[in-house]
Motif scaffolding. Structure first.
Motif, mmCIF file in Angstrom:
data_model
loop_
_atom_site.group_PDB
_atom_site.id
_atom_site.type_symbol
_atom_site.label_atom_id
_atom_site.label_comp_id
_atom_site.label_asym_id
_atom_site.label_seq_id
_atom_site.Cartn_x
_atom_site.Cartn_y
_atom_site.Cartn_z
ATOM 1 N N LEU A 72 0.817 -1.276 0.102
ATOM 2 C CA LEU A 72 0.104 0.264 -0.295
ATOM 3 C C LEU A 72 0.824 1.476 -0.410
ATOM 4 O O LEU A 72 2.243 1.230 0.372
ATOM 5 C CB LEU A 72 -0.751 0.765 1.516
ATOM 6 N N ALA A 73 0.302 2.501 -0.628
ATOM 7 C CA ALA A 73 0.699 3.710 -0.610
ATOM 8 C C ALA A 73 1.040 3.844 0.930
ATOM 9 O O ALA A 73 0.288 3.839 1.921
ATOM 10 C CB ALA A 73 -0.096 4.582 -1.375
ATOM 11 N N GLY A 74 1.834 5.004 1.448
ATOM 12 C CA GLY A 74 2.257 4.991 2.635
ATOM 13 C C GLY A 74 1.006 5.773 3.323
ATOM 14 O O GLY A 74 0.912 6.082 4.950
ATOM 15 N N TRP A 75 0.370 7.083 2.405
ATOM 16 C CA TRP A 75 -0.507 7.492 3.213
ATOM 17 C C TRP A 75 -1.881 6.694 3.563
ATOM 18 O O TRP A 75 -2.887 6.521 4.675
ATOM 19 C CB TRP A 75 -1.149 8.607 2.641
ATOM 20 N N ILE A 76 -1.577 5.155 2.874
ATOM 21 C CA ILE A 76 -3.202 4.049 3.755
ATOM 22 C C ILE A 76 -2.784 3.458 4.213
ATOM 23 O O ILE A 76 -3.551 3.816 5.050
ATOM 24 C CB ILE A 76 -3.487 4.375 2.686
ATOM 25 N N GLU A 77 -1.271 3.438 4.156
ATOM 26 C CA GLU A 77 -0.723 2.330 5.446
ATOM 27 C C GLU A 77 -0.937 2.756 7.085
ATOM 28 O O GLU A 77 -1.598 2.255 7.109
ATOM 29 C CB GLU A 77 0.511 1.862 5.275
ATOM 30 N N GLU A 78 -1.178 3.591 7.004
ATOM 31 C CA GLU A 78 -0.566 4.867 8.261
ATOM 32 C C GLU A 78 -2.111 4.700 8.897
ATOM 33 O O GLU A 78 -1.897 4.621 9.508
ATOM 34 C CB GLU A 78 0.311 6.003 7.940
ATOM 35 N N ARG A 79 -2.845 5.038 8.153
ATOM 36 C CA ARG A 79 -3.867 5.353 8.468
ATOM 37 C C ARG A 79 -5.201 3.823 8.307
ATOM 38 O O ARG A 79 -6.188 4.385 8.818
ATOM 39 C CB ARG A 79 -5.402 6.178 7.287
ATOM 40 N N MET A 80 -4.280 2.602 8.049
ATOM 41 C CA MET A 80 -5.557 1.330 8.026
ATOM 42 C C MET A 80 -5.876 0.970 8.740
ATOM 43 O O MET A 80 -5.160 0.636 9.891
ATOM 44 C CB MET A 80 -4.534 0.351 7.113
ATOM 45 N N ARG A 112 -9.958 15.665 -1.527
ATOM 46 C CA ARG A 112 -9.077 16.698 -2.891
ATOM 47 C C ARG A 112 -7.081 16.343 -2.692
ATOM 48 O O ARG A 112 -7.089 15.957 -3.294
ATOM 49 C CB ARG A 112 -9.029 17.845 -2.760
ATOM 50 N N ASP A 113 -7.926 16.055 -1.157
ATOM 51 C CA ASP A 113 -6.516 15.607 -0.929
ATOM 52 C C ASP A 113 -6.287 14.117 -0.761
ATOM 53 O O ASP A 113 -4.900 13.358 -1.033
ATOM 54 C CB ASP A 113 -6.346 15.378 0.691
ATOM 55 N N ILE A 114 -7.373 13.064 -1.138
ATOM 56 C CA ILE A 114 -7.331 11.645 -1.585
ATOM 57 C C ILE A 114 -6.418 11.603 -3.299
ATOM 58 O O ILE A 114 -5.759 11.122 -3.327
ATOM 59 C CB ILE A 114 -8.609 11.246 -0.999
ATOM 60 N N ILE A 115 -7.562 12.411 -3.715
ATOM 61 C CA ILE A 115 -6.902 12.533 -4.866
ATOM 62 C C ILE A 115 -5.477 13.335 -5.291
ATOM 63 O O ILE A 115 -5.168 12.568 -5.652
ATOM 64 C CB ILE A 115 -8.077 13.799 -5.255
ATOM 65 N N THR A 116 -4.837 14.196 -4.439
ATOM 66 C CA THR A 116 -3.189 14.493 -4.497
ATOM 67 C C THR A 116 -2.674 12.984 -3.785
ATOM 68 O O THR A 116 -2.175 13.060 -5.082
ATOM 69 C CB THR A 116 -3.109 15.630 -3.335
ATOM 70 N N PHE A 117 -3.313 12.339 -2.849
ATOM 71 C CA PHE A 117 -1.907 11.394 -2.682
ATOM 72 C C PHE A 117 -2.189 10.141 -3.529
ATOM 73 O O PHE A 117 -0.846 10.312 -3.888
ATOM 74 C CB PHE A 117 -2.835 11.275 -1.359
ATOM 75 N N GLU A 118 -2.949 10.634 -4.380
ATOM 76 C CA GLU A 118 -3.183 9.009 -5.780
ATOM 77 C C GLU A 118 -1.985 9.362 -6.524
ATOM 78 O O GLU A 118 -1.833 9.087 -7.173
ATOM 79 C CB GLU A 118 -4.442 9.051 -5.782
ATOM 80 N N LYS A 119 -2.034 11.038 -6.927
ATOM 81 C CA LYS A 119 -1.612 11.559 -7.692
ATOM 82 C C LYS A 119 -0.213 12.022 -7.279
ATOM 83 O O LYS A 119 0.647 11.196 -8.410
ATOM 84 C CB LYS A 119 -1.501 12.894 -8.467
ATOM 85 N N ILE A 120 0.468 11.628 -6.531
ATOM 86 C CA ILE A 120 1.664 11.339 -6.059
ATOM 87 C C ILE A 120 3.066 10.134 -6.326
ATOM 88 O O ILE A 120 2.714 9.672 -6.636
ATOM 89 C CB ILE A 120 1.906 11.792 -4.918
ATOM 90 N N GLU A 121 1.661 8.884 -5.064
ATOM 91 C CA GLU A 121 2.146 7.546 -5.285
ATOM 92 C C GLU A 121 0.885 6.415 -5.506
ATOM 93 O O GLU A 121 -0.773 7.559 -4.989
ATOM 94 C CB GLU A 121 2.115 7.202 -3.493
#
Length: 153
Positions: A72-80, A112-121
């Motif tokens: 998983l992307a780091g931003w999802i893994e830390e919130r899983m 918008r945050d989620i969309i931005t994270f998905e574009k980055i990683e």
């Protein structure tokens, strides 16, 4: 007689040196298909990602299907909050279909945050698993395919 013995020894050594040791072929895995879908609960406090992927692998890679986990992307893994494998079935010789759902806490994140994270990683970056022989691997999606890496060596 000594010359004959020496000749045989020399012949044996030359033969032994000329035998090429065969290296065991490296296992291969490709993530040949990956699809994702996002959703949320009715309050918008919990998000989930559903994924489906097809793994194509070489015969020498005997996967223990119970050990499959998405990378998983780091931003999802830390919130899983939860991860569930819904399907891990062999669909052909050397092909496995993997489907699952990752639930994560979206408090404090806007769409918008989620969309931005998905574009980055990339949300799902690959898969980790253990073989029936106890070896750990990770298969990571890269631009030109899938990179398989043995963990622990």
């Amino acid at each position: 007689m000594k010359k004959l013995g020496a000749l045989f020894c020399l012949l044996f050594l030359l033969t032994a040196c000329s035998i090429e040791t065969q290296k065991e072929a490296d296992p291969v895995m490709d993530i040949t298909s990956l699809s994702l879908g996002m959703g949320e609960n009715e309050y918008g406090t919990v998000q989930y990602v559903r994924y489906s992927m097809i793994l194509t692998y070489s015969d020498d890679l005997k996967i223990n299907e119970k050990t499959l986990e998405p990378l998983l992307a780091g931003w999802i893994e830390e919130r899983m909050l939860d991860h569930e494998i819904e399907l891990a079935d062999e669909i052909g010789n050397g092909q496995l279909k993997l489907e699952g759902k990752v639930t994560f806490d979206s408090n404090g994140l806007t769409k918008r945050d989620i969309i931005t994270f998905e574009k980055i990683e990339e949300t799902i970056q690959g898969v980790m698993f253990e073989t029936k022989a106890g070896k750990m691997y990770q298969a990571v999606l890269v631009k030109d395919g899938t990179k398989l890496k043995k963990i622990g060596d």
